[in-house]
Design a protein around this motif. Structure first.
Motif: not given
Lengths: 74, 179, 251
Positions: B108-119, B124-138
């Motif tokens: 369960m811990q592994d699964d959890l870790d995986d899930a956390i890592a995936k999340a 991170g992706e979303k953040l980067a995307e958002s940042e890029a978007e924000i940067a673009e907007i800015r």
């Protein structure tokens, strides 16, 4: 007359059985006294008790015998 | 009454008394003969049949009792053994259960870790995307701000009566915006 | 123990000794040595009783004994332990003889308690041979086992030297009194109890005292049951003690 005297003698001799009874009671009471003081040793001494009673009783039986002889054999 | 009775008894005794039969020597031979016969008979019965038989019975019983006690001790040892085996099985089962629980937990811990890592990765992706978007907007906003500032500056300078060439204005706005 | 009958004159008749008469069971009144008398009958019944108890009752050889077999085993264990305790291991060689004495006496005593029975052990002609057999057997055994040192039994070495001759005399007398007391004790006890019961039975003819007489007979009978066993026990245990003296004279 002589036969009546013999009967009197028999009666006197019969007293011996009563006196022997005192002896037997004495043996038994001493045994009981000792046995209550030291109950663990009592069981091993019952044979001695009976030998003592037998010796005391034998003398009473002797006087009984004398009485019988005076009654029936004199 | 008592004396009469006594006299009667005495009189009767004198006429019919047998004395002491024990002292009648004529019967001694007879009694001794039968006594010896009886003693020999009893001795033969005892020594030939009865005593060996009873001794055998007692010995056999003693043997049986000894055997039974030995058997009982055997059974007791077996019972102790069985109890030990049961205890061992119990301990094993408990250890197994612990192991399974630990395994499940680890999984369960592994699964959890995986899930956390995936999340995390997704975040991170979303953040980067958002940042890029924000940067673009800015960046878009900055460009607009620059254009607006240039225009405004040009207009202000023009309104002030000055003549501003485009190059100076752009340099001034850029240096101001940087600072 | 026949009941006393009332005499024709109406007075009480005490014939306590009639029960000890030795009578032929058939034929005329002459008692030859081989005549089958009432004494012979009850002696034979004692043998039969011993046979029934010790042979018939144990014939099943049950591991879990029945009632009769338990009694037989009890008798065996009782005498066996007595001999072993008193005479030691080497006394067990004489166990069958002592068991013979005990079984005969105890059976004769108890059979004599039956109404109208004859008690062989109430006769000196029975107990004196028994006691003499023990006395002679033990004395001969003592000399065979120990030689002349058997006489050391009379020389009390633990006493002061001056007293020893007197003690030796006393010991010698007491040694020869043994068979007398041995036989008289048994016959006397048997005779006494039976005669006393008979005297009580004589009083039962008098209506006024008959309840007490019957009560007295009952009480004496209970005592007699006890005495029958105790006398057999005492005879046997004294035999063991005498045997011990012959086997180990220096104790």
């Amino acid at each position: 007359m002589e036969g009546q005297l013999a009967h009197i003698g028999a009666g006197i001799a019969a007293l011996g059985t009563g006196i022997a009874a005192i002896g037997v009671g004495n043996v038994a009471s001493s045994f009981l006294g000792g046995a209550l003081r030291n109950p663990s040793a009592a069981a091993s001494q019952t044979a001695t008790l009976f030998i003592g009673i037998a010796f005391a009783e034998a003398l009473g039986i002797f006087s009984f015998l004398v009485a019988l002889l005076l009654m029936f054999a004199v | 009454m008592a004396t009469e009775t006594a006299t009667d008894a005495y009189g009767a005794a004198e006429t019919t008394s047998v004395g002491m039969p024990q002292l009648d020597a004529s019967t001694w031979g007879n009694q001794i003969f039968w006594l010896l016969l009886a003693l020999v008979a009893i001795y033969l019965i005892l020594s030939r049949v009865a005593l060996p038989r009873i001794a055998a019975i007692l010995a056999e019983r003693q043997g049986t009792i000894t055997n039974d006690i030995a058997a009982a001790e055997d059974l007791k040892a077996k019972a102790v053994e069985a109890e030990a085996a049961y205890d061992k099985a119990l301990v094993d089962a408990r250890a197994e259960a612990q192991r399974i629980i630990a395994e499940a937990k680890a999984e369960m811990q592994d699964d959890l870790d995986d899930a956390i890592a995936k999340a995390d990765v997704q975040i991170g992706e979303k953040l980067a995307e958002s940042e890029a978007e924000i940067a673009e907007i800015r960046a878009g906003a900055l460009a607009n701000v620059k254009a607006v500032a240039k225009d405004t500056t040009k207009e202000i300078v023009a309104a002030m009566g000055g003549k501003a060439d485009a190059k100076t204005v752009t340099a001034a706005v850029t240096s101001r915006m940087k600072g | 123990m026949e009941t006393a009958e009332q005499s024709d004159g109406g007075g009480l008749v005490f014939k306590p000794m009639d029960q000890f008469l030795v009578k032929p069971l058939s034929g005329d009144g002459i008692v030859q040595w081989f005549t089958f008398t009432n004494a012979a009958l009850w002696t034979s019944l004692a043998v039969l009783a011993v046979f029934l108890l010790l042979v018939t009752a144990t014939s099943k050889r049950a591991i879990i004994p029945g009632r009769a077999q338990s009694i037989a085993e009890f008798a065996y264990g009782f005498i066996h332990k007595m001999v072993e305790d008193i005479c030691g291991k080497e006394g067990l060689r004489y166990f069958p003889y002592i068991m013979t004495l005990f079984m005969f006496i105890v059976m004769a005593n108890f059979l004599g308690l039956n109404p109208t029975a004859f008690t062989p052990t109430s006769h000196f002609a029975v107990t004196v041979p028994l006691a003499l057999a023990v006395f002679l057997g033990v004395t001969i055994l003592g000399f065979v086992k120990n030689g002349a040192s058997f006489l050391g039994m009379f020389w009390v070495t633990s006493a002061p030297l001056a007293l020893r001759p007197a003690l030796a005399l006393i010991e010698l007398i007491s040694y020869f009194v043994r068979p007398v007391s041995h036989s008289v004790r048994l016959a006397g006890s048997m005779m006494a109890g039976h005669a006393v019961i008979k005297v009580f039975a004589g009083f039962a003819a008098l209506a006024a005292v008959s309840p007490f007489a019957v009560l007295g007979i009952t009480a004496m009978y209970g005592l007699e049951v006890l005495v029958c066993f105790i006398q057999a026990y005492v005879f046997t245990i004294l035999t063991c003690v005498y045997l011990k003296d012959a086997l180990h004279p220096h104790h």
